[in-house]
Structure formats: structure tokens, C-alpha cells
Design a protein around this motif. Structure first.
Motif, PDB file in Angstrom:
ATOM      1  N   THR A   1       4.804 -12.942   1.251  1.00 25.16           N
ATOM      2  CA  THR A   1       5.478 -12.828   2.188  1.00 25.16           C
ATOM      3  C   THR A   1       5.958 -11.246   2.580  1.00 25.16           C
ATOM      4  O   THR A   1       5.601 -10.575   1.738  1.00 25.16           O
ATOM      5  CB  THR A   1       6.855 -13.419   1.789  1.00 25.16           C
ATOM      6  OG1 THR A   1       7.630 -12.741   0.651  1.00 25.16           O
ATOM      7  CG2 THR A   1       6.568 -14.836   1.383  1.00 25.16           C
ATOM      8  N   GLU A   2       6.525 -11.037   3.498  1.00 28.50           N
ATOM      9  CA  GLU A   2       6.809  -9.762   4.242  1.00 28.50           C
ATOM     10  C   GLU A   2       7.653  -9.022   2.899  1.00 28.50           C
ATOM     11  O   GLU A   2       8.069  -7.784   2.804  1.00 28.50           O
ATOM     12  CB  GLU A   2       7.478  -9.609   5.398  1.00 28.50           C
ATOM     13  CG  GLU A   2       7.999  -8.278   6.013  1.00 28.50           C
ATOM     14  CD  GLU A   2       6.677  -7.404   6.225  1.00 28.50           C
ATOM     15  OE1 GLU A   2       6.707  -6.212   6.375  1.00 28.50           O
ATOM     16  OE2 GLU A   2       5.621  -8.073   6.643  1.00 28.50           O
ATOM     17  N   ALA A   3       8.666  -9.797   2.580  1.00 28.81           N
ATOM     18  CA  ALA A   3       9.821  -9.443   1.389  1.00 28.81           C
ATOM     19  C   ALA A   3       8.835  -8.986   0.194  1.00 28.81           C
ATOM     20  O   ALA A   3       9.565  -7.887  -0.369  1.00 28.81           O
ATOM     21  CB  ALA A   3      10.726 -10.606   1.118  1.00 28.81           C
ATOM     22  N   SER A   4       7.683  -9.709  -0.177  1.00 31.69           N
ATOM     23  CA  SER A   4       7.304  -8.913  -1.504  1.00 31.69           C
ATOM     24  C   SER A   4       6.483  -7.759  -1.093  1.00 31.69           C
ATOM     25  O   SER A   4       6.445  -6.914  -1.975  1.00 31.69           O
ATOM     26  CB  SER A   4       6.107 -10.197  -1.523  1.00 31.69           C
ATOM     27  OG  SER A   4       6.640 -11.446  -1.929  1.00 31.69           O
ATOM     28  N   ILE A   5       5.996  -7.546   0.192  1.00 33.97           N
ATOM     29  CA  ILE A   5       5.309  -6.420   0.455  1.00 33.97           C
ATOM     30  C   ILE A   5       6.356  -5.171   0.294  1.00 33.97           C
ATOM     31  O   ILE A   5       6.111  -4.115  -0.123  1.00 33.97           O
ATOM     32  CB  ILE A   5       4.612  -6.422   1.966  1.00 33.97           C
ATOM     33  CG1 ILE A   5       3.459  -7.238   1.654  1.00 33.97           C
ATOM     34  CG2 ILE A   5       4.343  -4.919   2.141  1.00 33.97           C
ATOM     35  CD1 ILE A   5       2.993  -7.793   3.122  1.00 33.97           C
ATOM     36  N   LEU A   6       7.663  -5.613   0.920  1.00 37.49           N
ATOM     37  CA  LEU A   6       8.731  -4.549   0.942  1.00 37.49           C
ATOM     38  C   LEU A   6       9.157  -4.148  -0.455  1.00 37.49           C
ATOM     39  O   LEU A   6       9.410  -2.920  -0.690  1.00 37.49           O
ATOM     40  CB  LEU A   6       9.675  -4.761   1.861  1.00 37.49           C
ATOM     41  CG  LEU A   6       9.541  -5.162   3.365  1.00 37.49           C
ATOM     42  CD1 LEU A   6      10.456  -5.562   4.315  1.00 37.49           C
ATOM     43  CD2 LEU A   6       9.045  -3.664   4.125  1.00 37.49           C
ATOM     44  N   PHE A   7       9.193  -5.205  -1.280  1.00 41.42           N
ATOM     45  CA  PHE A   7       9.653  -4.967  -2.509  1.00 41.42           C
ATOM     46  C   PHE A   7       8.665  -4.008  -3.101  1.00 41.42           C
ATOM     47  O   PHE A   7       9.139  -3.101  -3.916  1.00 41.42           O
ATOM     48  CB  PHE A   7      10.147  -6.386  -3.198  1.00 41.42           C
ATOM     49  CG  PHE A   7      10.302  -6.119  -4.706  1.00 41.42           C
ATOM     50  CD1 PHE A   7      11.555  -5.676  -5.108  1.00 41.42           C
ATOM     51  CD2 PHE A   7       9.236  -6.598  -5.647  1.00 41.42           C
ATOM     52  CE1 PHE A   7      11.652  -5.749  -6.560  1.00 41.42           C
ATOM     53  CE2 PHE A   7       9.447  -6.120  -6.992  1.00 41.42           C
ATOM     54  CZ  PHE A   7      10.733  -5.798  -7.459  1.00 41.42           C
TER      55      PHE A   7
ATOM     56  N   PRO B   1       2.304   3.488   3.133  1.00 42.87           N
ATOM     57  CA  PRO B   1       3.180   4.586   3.128  1.00 42.87           C
ATOM     58  C   PRO B   1       3.204   5.765   2.093  1.00 42.87           C
ATOM     59  O   PRO B   1       3.015   6.901   2.554  1.00 42.87           O
ATOM     60  CB  PRO B   1       4.728   3.908   3.166  1.00 42.87           C
ATOM     61  CG  PRO B   1       4.311   2.433   3.453  1.00 42.87           C
ATOM     62  CD  PRO B   1       3.015   2.149   2.774  1.00 42.87           C
TER      63      PRO B   1
ATOM     64  N   ARG C   1       6.484  -1.997  -2.133  1.00 44.77           N
ATOM     65  CA  ARG C   1       6.378  -0.793  -1.468  1.00 44.77           C
ATOM     66  C   ARG C   1       7.539   0.148  -2.259  1.00 44.77           C
ATOM     67  O   ARG C   1       7.393   1.285  -2.378  1.00 44.77           O
ATOM     68  CB  ARG C   1       6.555  -0.956  -0.095  1.00 44.77           C
ATOM     69  CG  ARG C   1       5.365  -0.949   0.806  1.00 44.77           C
ATOM     70  CD  ARG C   1       5.579  -0.943   2.260  1.00 44.77           C
ATOM     71  NE  ARG C   1       4.585  -1.331   3.141  1.00 44.77           N
ATOM     72  CZ  ARG C   1       4.302  -1.348   4.421  1.00 44.77           C
ATOM     73  NH1 ARG C   1       5.599  -1.192   4.897  1.00 44.77           N
ATOM     74  NH2 ARG C   1       3.228  -1.558   5.024  1.00 44.77           N
ATOM     75  N   ALA C   2       8.669  -0.484  -2.313  1.00 46.48           N
ATOM     76  CA  ALA C   2       9.916   0.158  -2.797  1.00 46.48           C
ATOM     77  C   ALA C   2       9.608   0.665  -4.214  1.00 46.48           C
ATOM     78  O   ALA C   2      10.006   1.688  -4.626  1.00 46.48           O
ATOM     79  CB  ALA C   2      10.934  -0.486  -2.772  1.00 46.48           C
TER      80      ALA C   2
ATOM     81  N   GLN D   1      -1.466  -2.856   2.555  1.00 46.97           N
ATOM     82  CA  GLN D   1      -0.101  -2.656   2.928  1.00 46.97           C
ATOM     83  C   GLN D   1       0.876  -2.036   1.965  1.00 46.97           C
ATOM     84  O   GLN D   1       1.882  -1.393   2.628  1.00 46.97           O
ATOM     85  CB  GLN D   1       0.465  -4.304   3.335  1.00 46.97           C
ATOM     86  CG  GLN D   1      -0.414  -4.866   4.580  1.00 46.97           C
ATOM     87  CD  GLN D   1       0.087  -6.260   4.792  1.00 46.97           C
ATOM     88  OE1 GLN D   1       1.043  -6.313   5.780  1.00 46.97           O
ATOM     89  NE2 GLN D   1      -0.518  -7.268   4.154  1.00 46.97           N
ATOM     90  N   ILE D   2       0.949  -2.522   0.743  1.00 46.35           N
ATOM     91  CA  ILE D   2       1.730  -1.817  -0.264  1.00 46.35           C
ATOM     92  C   ILE D   2       1.539  -0.419  -0.134  1.00 46.35           C
ATOM     93  O   ILE D   2       2.619   0.563  -0.230  1.00 46.35           O
ATOM     94  CB  ILE D   2       1.737  -2.808  -1.686  1.00 46.35           C
ATOM     95  CG1 ILE D   2       2.234  -4.161  -1.366  1.00 46.35           C
ATOM     96  CG2 ILE D   2       2.252  -1.977  -2.654  1.00 46.35           C
ATOM     97  CD1 ILE D   2       1.659  -4.977  -2.454  1.00 46.35           C
TER      98      ILE D   2
END
Length: 246
Positions: free
Chosen positions: A2-8, A195, A10-11, A191-192
Motif C-alpha cells: 500500500t501507499e501507506a507502507s511506502i510512506l512509512f 527521495p 520512506r520515513a 519508490q522507497i
């Protein structure tokens, strides 16, 4: 995933790289990266990377003599030369103009020139790929891009300049890492990492679909292959290799 997993994730990665993010916020990282870190890293890493890509580069550059002018001259323009790791693959007697956005690569460039004296090094130009106004139109027999288009500001803008400086019948030779298949785990990790990777490695983007830009450019002929070059600890597995003719 999920997008949430990727954002997590990444953080989490950003947290590990927090000192670099802080230096970037303070305006310290970019000049340090360009002057010291990236030239040092790229020169040391090139020795390892060249072993991985030697076969592909030999394949890429073996047909450069086919683009020699009737006069016998072969003029090459290399965009974002970096440490000039490609000189060893160029045909003897060719004339090379090098460009880069970073003047701090010139010491490494000089070392490569000294090792490859059969290649005639002409000059170094401080220039971005999207603006090669110092290079006359139609003056190059071949333009070289190897691991460059990941970090230019505009791939399409760079392609316009490549077409301008190439003579009719000239070749654009490329070897670039690109985005993985969107359904793959490789793309998930790209994706992770993207950035933080982009910040650390001078604007290098992991997720560009560069083959689409090449397909849309106004080349008369495009020869392009998708290949995998395994880099176990780096998220840059998928590559494209080939040449296009103006």
C-alpha cells in the motif's frame, strides 16, 4: 504494498539519513556533495561498477567507428562525463569533448586522459544537458550518455539538445538505469529509496521511464534493449542500452 507502507518505509529511511537531510536544510550538503563527496564516491565506485558494466559498454561502443566522417574524423560529445570511465572503450584517434555540471570532476578526468592517450581529448565544458549552447549545431558524430539521464532536470530538453548537436546520420549512444516493472518488488524498493537516494546522489532519480522519452524523440532510428545489470546493494537493476540515429 500500500501507499501507506511506502510512506512509512520512506520515513524510516529518511530518519536513518537525518544528518544529511539536516545538512541539506542548512545549505551545507549540496556544496559538500558536489565538491567532495560525489567526485570521491563516483571515482571509487566506478572501479567496481565498470566490472559490472564492461560487457554492456563494449557492446554499446563497438560500432562507434561506423559513424566516422568521410574525412576520417570521429567527433564524440560526452554529456556529464563525471570521472570519464568511458574513455577506455572509445576507438583510437577519436576526438572527445566532455561536459559536466560539476567542475570538480576535472582532476579525475585528467587521470583518465593520461591513461587513454590514444583518445584525443579536446576540451571540458561546464554545461547542463538541456543547454549545450557552447557546442555548435551538427558538430558531433556521436553523443554519449552513460548513467546521465537519471539526473538531468529534463530528459526531453536534453534530447532536443542531443538532436541539435548531432550531424545528420550521427548516433546517440546510451546506457541508463530506469524504473522497474510497476508490479515488481524492485519498483517497490525504488519508490522507497528514491527521495533519499536523489538527495544523496546529486539528483539521481530511480524511477524514470527513459525509454519513453527516447521513443518520443525525433530520431530516424532507435535500437533499444532492456537489460538487467545486477547491483546487489543498489536499487538500479533495470537498464536500457542502445543507440539512436538522427
Amino acid at each position: 504494498m500500500t501507499e501507506a507502507s511506502i510512506l512509512f518505509l520512506r520515513a524510516c529511511l529518511a530518519l536513518l539519513a537525518m544528518p544529511i537531510y539536516l545538512l541539506s536544510f542548512l545549505g551545507i550538503w549540496e556544496p559538500f556533495c558536489k565538491k567532495i563527496f560525489f567526485p570521491f564516491f563516483l571515482e571509487k565506485f566506478s572501479a567496481i561498477h565498470e566490472r559490472k558494466t564492461k560487457k554492456q559498454k563494449q557492446e554499446l561502443f563497438h560500432n562507434l567507428p561506423d559513424f566516422t566522417r568521410p574525412s576520417g574524423e570521429l567527433k564524440l560529445l560526452e554529456i556529464r562525463t563525471g570521472c570519464s570511465a568511458n574513455f577506455q572503450f572509445y576507438p583510437p584517434g577519436c576526438r572527445v569533448t566532455c561536459t559536466d555540471t560539476n567542475p570538480n570532476f576535472q582532476q579525475a578526468l585528467s587521470r583518465s586522459v593520461n591513461k587513454n592517450q590514444l583518445v584525443h581529448y579536446e576540451r571540458f565544458l561546464l554545461a547542463v544537458g538541456e543547454d549545450l549552447h557552447q557546442v555548435p549545431s551538427g558538430s558531433a558524430d556521436a553523443v554519449i550518455c552513460a548513467f546521465v539521464l537519471c539526473s538531468v532536470r529534463s530528459v526531453n530538453g536534453t534530447m532536443k539538445e542531443v538532436l541539435r548537436v548531432l550531424r545528420p546520420g550521427g548516433a546517440f549512444c546510451f546506457l541508463e538505469h530506469v524504473a522497474a516493472d510497476h508490479s515488481s518488488w524492485k519498483y517497490f524498493w525504488q519508490q522507497i529509496c528514491c527521495p533519499t537516494w536523489k538527495l544523496i546522489f546529486d539528483g539521481c532519480c530511480l524511477m524514470r521511464e527513459i525509454w519513453k522519452n527516447l521513443e518520443q524523440a525525433n530520431f530516424l532510428e532507435l535500437n533499444l534493449q532492456h537489460v538487467n545489470i545486477e547491483q546487489p546493494w543498489m536499487p538500479v537493476w533495470p537498464h536500457i542500452i542502445g543507440y539512436a540515429v538522427k
